[in-house]
Write a protein that holds these residues in place. Structure first.
Motif, PDB file in Angstrom:
ATOM      1  N   VAL A   6       1.750 -15.353  17.005  1.00  0.00           N
ATOM      2  CA  VAL A   6       2.470 -16.614  16.828  1.00  0.00           C
ATOM      3  C   VAL A   6       2.457 -17.025  15.354  1.00  0.00           C
ATOM      4  CG1 VAL A   6       2.543 -19.057  17.451  1.00  0.00           C
ATOM      5  CG2 VAL A   6       1.913 -17.348  19.179  1.00  0.00           C
ATOM      6  N   HIS A  14       5.342 -17.422  11.715  1.00  0.00           N
ATOM      7  CA  HIS A  14       5.471 -18.576  10.819  1.00  0.00           C
ATOM      8  C   HIS A  14       4.878 -18.278   9.446  1.00  0.00           C
ATOM      9  CE1 HIS A  14       6.817 -21.594  13.844  1.00  0.00           C
ATOM     10  NE2 HIS A  14       6.184 -20.779  14.681  1.00  0.00           N
ATOM     11  N   GLU A  49       2.637 -25.400   7.487  1.00  0.00           N
ATOM     12  CA  GLU A  49       3.383 -25.077   8.706  1.00  0.00           C
ATOM     13  C   GLU A  49       2.530 -24.269   9.672  1.00  0.00           C
ATOM     14  OE1 GLU A  49       7.184 -22.355  10.168  1.00  0.00           O
ATOM     15  OE2 GLU A  49       6.972 -22.845   8.041  1.00  0.00           O
ATOM     16  N   ALA A  50       1.776 -23.292   9.158  1.00  0.00           N
ATOM     17  CA  ALA A  50       0.941 -22.455  10.018  1.00  0.00           C
ATOM     18  C   ALA A  50      -0.207 -23.268  10.618  1.00  0.00           C
ATOM     19  CB  ALA A  50       0.402 -21.267   9.227  1.00  0.00           C
ATOM     20  N   ASN A 107      -0.129 -26.414  11.231  1.00  0.00           N
ATOM     21  CA  ASN A 107       0.482 -27.288  12.225  1.00  0.00           C
ATOM     22  C   ASN A 107       0.755 -26.531  13.521  1.00  0.00           C
ATOM     23  OD1 ASN A 107       1.850 -29.972  12.809  1.00  0.00           O
ATOM     24  ND2 ASN A 107       3.507 -28.534  13.232  1.00  0.00           N
ATOM     25  N   VAL A 108       1.121 -25.252  13.412  1.00  0.00           N
ATOM     26  CA  VAL A 108       1.352 -24.435  14.604  1.00  0.00           C
ATOM     27  C   VAL A 108       0.059 -24.298  15.410  1.00  0.00           C
ATOM     28  CG1 VAL A 108       1.805 -22.075  15.380  1.00  0.00           C
ATOM     29  CG2 VAL A 108       3.341 -23.166  13.733  1.00  0.00           C
ATOM     30  N   SER A 137       4.123 -23.914  19.033  1.00  0.00           N
ATOM     31  CA  SER A 137       5.345 -23.310  18.511  1.00  0.00           C
ATOM     32  C   SER A 137       6.215 -22.847  19.674  1.00  0.00           C
ATOM     33  CB  SER A 137       5.004 -22.107  17.619  1.00  0.00           C
ATOM     34  OG  SER A 137       6.154 -21.327  17.346  1.00  0.00           O
ATOM     35  N   ASP A 138       7.529 -22.960  19.508  1.00  0.00           N
ATOM     36  CA  ASP A 138       8.450 -22.459  20.532  1.00  0.00           C
ATOM     37  C   ASP A 138       9.258 -21.270  20.019  1.00  0.00           C
ATOM     38  OD1 ASP A 138      10.082 -23.668  18.711  1.00  0.00           O
ATOM     39  OD2 ASP A 138      10.983 -25.104  20.112  1.00  0.00           O
ATOM     40  N   ARG A 139       8.703 -20.596  18.999  1.00  0.00           N
ATOM     41  CA  ARG A 139       9.449 -19.527  18.349  1.00  0.00           C
ATOM     42  C   ARG A 139       9.442 -18.226  19.155  1.00  0.00           C
ATOM     43  NH1 ARG A 139       9.323 -19.332  11.910  1.00  0.00           N
ATOM     44  NH2 ARG A 139      10.139 -21.407  12.405  1.00  0.00           N
ATOM     45  N   HIS A 167       5.469 -20.617  25.893  1.00  0.00           N
ATOM     46  CA  HIS A 167       5.314 -20.899  24.476  1.00  0.00           C
ATOM     47  C   HIS A 167       3.897 -21.401  24.198  1.00  0.00           C
ATOM     48  CE1 HIS A 167       9.828 -21.327  24.800  1.00  0.00           C
ATOM     49  NE2 HIS A 167       9.689 -20.435  23.824  1.00  0.00           N
ATOM     50  N   TYR A 168       3.383 -21.068  23.051  1.00  0.00           N
ATOM     51  CA  TYR A 168       2.045 -21.527  22.640  1.00  0.00           C
ATOM     52  C   TYR A 168       2.067 -23.049  22.485  1.00  0.00           C
ATOM     53  CZ  TYR A 168      -1.957 -22.499  19.655  1.00  0.00           C
ATOM     54  OH  TYR A 168      -3.102 -23.039  19.127  1.00  0.00           O
ATOM     55  N   GLY A 193      -0.493 -25.200  21.477  1.00  0.00           N
ATOM     56  CA  GLY A 193      -1.285 -25.814  20.421  1.00  0.00           C
ATOM     57  C   GLY A 193      -2.550 -26.456  20.966  1.00  0.00           C
TER      58      GLY A 193
END
Length: 757
Positions: free
Chosen positions: A195, A199, A213-214, A216-217, A222-224, A252-253, A255
């Motif tokens: 994941v 990012h 950003e990482a 925060n993931v 994350s929905d990537r 999705h992960y 968090g």
């Protein structure tokens, strides 16, 4: 003895745990104290024999449908017990963890205050006082914002970070487990790495070097990309015995934070509260009630004003009320009930407690004495009351008043049996039962049974209790250590107001004072002030909430023992790895009981009844795991054996031997290495924690905070414990100990005495 059978509880051939066929008679309608060194068999006689048989016989009187659950409550190992009546146990192990419970609800004082304000309160227009209006546990009266808890919990993300210079794989966050898994992440570390790479990050980049950003993931998800949930990969689960491994669910992960907030909304457990900042609710100011309830007054006060008074002050306020004929028919009976409760609280040394104090903040001794209050004011008679050290945490000057309450219970027709170490209570009892002479296999014998004065008579066999009662364990004088002094100013918590104290570093510092003087508040405040240093808090909380925790798992010894078993020829032949030698995960545990060794059935008000697992016979492991032996012993044999036996078995294993020797140094050699955490006394739990710190002594010096560590200890055991503290101080550690034991105070390097009241 047979001629006075109705006047005695006669026990013959008690063999529970380490009891060696004990024959003893306990007088009915009297106050009996059972004493002896830790592990001598006191609880085995009082709780596991007397109380358990009384509880079992009560279950026999229930309808046939209810008796189907009685199979879990086996008869204790005893030849016979006669003269036994209905039994009630008041122990130290049942913690008060419900945040909705307060001193007021525990004592029923809050119920009477609700009735008082519902009947006599003055309300503004539009408000109708009812008892429900003053309940913070119901929708009618609870503050809408905090739902009656009085506090707001918010996750503090700064508390998640352990060391920003480390990577996630190395343990940068405080939610990291020893094998690298992040609690609350719901994914393996390798999946989380996938994941993060999407990012521009990685679990192998130091936390402080990760892009915002990482980071925060990791925290917010994350929905990537779609990932598989679960902390065990499929290849690992395929090795488990007794279950069918299936592909993991994908999604999705999420968090860490969303999962933690979801858990926090459902249950305020200790694990999640480590990362929470708690503050009073801004709407009710911590008073738990809604605006309507707080608008009702009586004598110019709202209900929470009276609940915020200490018991002694509420009694004085009620006693000083002038006669008002219009209120008398309602106020009179309510005031009588409130006065009875507040006066008895003062007798129990609890006059300082306020009624809005949350129950989870009470010490084990305070909680137990509050239960005594309800028994003393109850209407049941002819009970067998079994108490576990009710003097725990009580200042010696208050022991006389507690003895008065115990005698009051006796005079009401109860048979009171107390496991106790306070000399004033032991000598003030009607009957004394002394077990020993040592702990574990060295104990379990009846040394004396009779009036307390008889134990002091010449010509009797040697007894640690006799030595204790005659002052034989009193430590001699010594020169105090005089290290650098750390001055702490402006300490404010509960009843501490702008206090300044000094702590001697590399020494034994003792905080003493009467109950309610502020000892625990001072210990907590000092620990928070020194949080930036290496602070180790050793309290009487259990070392685990389930029977799966034990001294072996908590101290780290079990991890090393599993390594040794995995290296045995039989284990290698059967393909058994380290993961098979634990009862906490699938693979080696008995799946019928999921490694608990027992099957539990809830009995509502009677608590939980546990019966041995029929599949494994209480051994917890699969048969093939038990076949692997280390020096002739299975993994279950090692856990069932004593810590002393384990120390002898593993004497040539340096890391393991260091842990076991530390447990021995703290006087725990008699304990089974795998004794469930839920069956340890508060004092034993503290010593397991202390021993764990002793074993780590080579990792730098610490500030070690201990709250009432001599609870449950005989004077002989206290001497062993103090010697362990002195070794820690000699190694450079600073100890801050809350205790009122005179022997502890005499051995201190520096005493901080709080009071006078």
């Amino acid at each position: 003895m047979a001629d006075c059978r109705e006047e005695w509880i006669v026990i013959q051939g008690a063999r529970e745990h380490n009891l060696r066929g004990v024959d003893v008679a306990i007088p009915r309608g009297r106050l009996t104290v059972i004493t002896g060194v830790s592990g001598s068999g006191k609880s085995s006689l009082a709780f596991d024999t007397l109380f358990r048989e009384g509880q079992r016989r009560f279950l026999e009187t229930l309808p046939s449908f209810s008796r189907q659950f009685q199979r879990g409550l086996s008869r204790p190992a005893v030849t016979s017990i006669t003269g036994l009546g209905p039994a009630v146990a008041v122990g130290q192990r049942a913690g008060l963890s419900n945040p909705r419970s307060t001193v007021g609800t525990l004592t029923e004082v809050w119920d009477y205050l609700r009735l008082l304000f519902a009947r006599l309160g003055t309300a503004p227009a539009g408000v109708t006082p009812t008892r429900g209006l003053f309940s913070f546990n119901g929708g009618e009266g609870a503050c809408p914002r905090c739902a009656g808890l009085g506090v707001e919990d918010r996750l503090d993300l700064d508390l998640l970070v352990n060391d920003a210079s480390l990577t996630l794989r190395q343990g940068a966050l405080n939610v990291s487990t020893p094998n690298g898994y992040l609690m609350y992440s719901q994914v393996t570390l390798d999946v989380l790495d996938q994941v993060l790479r999407a990012h521009g990050g990685s679990v192998d980049i130091p936390w402080r070097d990760l892009d915002p950003e990482a980071r925060n993931v990791v925290l917010h998800g994350s929905d990537r990309l779609l990932i598989p949930y679960g902390k065990h990969p499929l290849e690992s689960r395929l090795k488990w015995t007794g279950i069918t491994a299936r592909p993991r669910q994908e999604g999705h992960y999420r968090g860490l934070v969303p999962v933690m907030e979801e858990i926090l909304r459902g249950k305020r457990n200790d694990s999640i509260l480590r990362f929470v900042r708690t503050s009073p609710c801004p709407d009710c100011g911590g008073r738990r009630l809604g605006p309507a309830a707080l608008s009702v007054t009586w004598k110019g006060r709202v209900i929470t004003d009276l609940a915020a008074l200490p018991a002694a002050d509420l009694r004085a306020f009620l006693a000083g009320l002038g006669p008002e004929p219009a209120e008398a028919p309602v106020l009179g009976p309510i005031r009588d009930e409130l006065l009875a409760r507040t006066e008895l609280m003062e007798e129990l040394g609890l006059g300082y407690l306020t009624f809005d104090r949350p129950a989870p903040t009470l010490s084990l001794g305070e909680a137990q004495r509050l239960r005594l209050l309800n028994l003393a004011l109850g209407e049941l008679r002819g009970l067998l009351l079994v108490l576990d050290e009710p003097s725990a945490g009580l200042h010696p000057q208050d022991a006389g008043r507690l003895l008065g309450v115990l005698r009051r219970l006796r005079d009401q027709g109860q048979t009171v049996v107390v496991v106790e170490h306070d000399p004033a209570i032991a000598l003030g009892a009607d009957w004394l039962v002394d077990l020993g002479p040592g702990p574990g296999q060295a104990g379990g014998e009846l040394l004396y049974s009779g009036p307390p004065a008889g134990l002091l008579a010449p010509g009797l066999p040697p007894s640690p209790t006799r030595t204790w009662l005659t002052g034989g364990f009193r430590p001699g004088p010594r020169t105090p250590r005089d290290g650098a002094r750390l001055r702490l100013e402006g300490l404010v918590r509960n009843n501490l107001q702008d206090l300044t104290v000094e702590v001697v570093q590399g020494a034994l510092n003792v905080i003493s004072g009467v109950s309610g003087a502020g000892k625990t508040s001072l210990l907590t405040e000092v620990a928070e002030r020194l949080a930036h240093l290496r602070m180790v808090t050793v309290d009487a909380a259990p070392i685990g909430r389930t029977p799966r925790s034990n001294p072996a798992t908590y101290s780290g010894a079990f991890d090393l023992i599993r390594n040794l078993f995995a290296a045995t020829p039989k284990a290698r032949e059967q393909g058994l790895g380290k993961g098979h030698f634990t009862f906490n995960t699938p693979g080696g545990r008995c799946e019928a009981c999921e490694g608990a060794g027992v099957v539990e059935v809830g009995m509502k008000h009677l608590g939980v009844v546990a019966s041995p697992c029929e599949a494994c016979g209480g051994r917890r492991f699969h048969a093939e795991v038990l076949d692997a032996a280390y020096r002739g012993r299975s993994i279950a044999d090692v856990l069932d054996g004593s810590i002393k036996e384990a120390a002898e078995l593993f004497a040539d294993q340096p890391r393991l031997a260091r842990i076991l020797e530390a447990l021995l140094d703290c006087g725990l050699g008699y304990l089974p290495l795998g004794q469930p955490a839920t069956t340890l006394s508060g004092g034993e739990a503290q010593r397991v924690k202390l021993a764990t710190e002793l074993a780590r002594a080579g990792k730098g010096t610490s500030f070690i905070a201990l709250d009432e560590p001599t609870t449950g200890l005989h004077a002989a055991d206290t001497r062993v414990l103090v010697e362990a503290w002195e070794r820690l101080a000699e190694a450079g550690h600073t100890l801050l100990v809350v205790d009122n034991d005179p022997d502890v105070i005499l051995r201190a390097d520096h005493v901080i005495d709080l009071g006078p009241g």
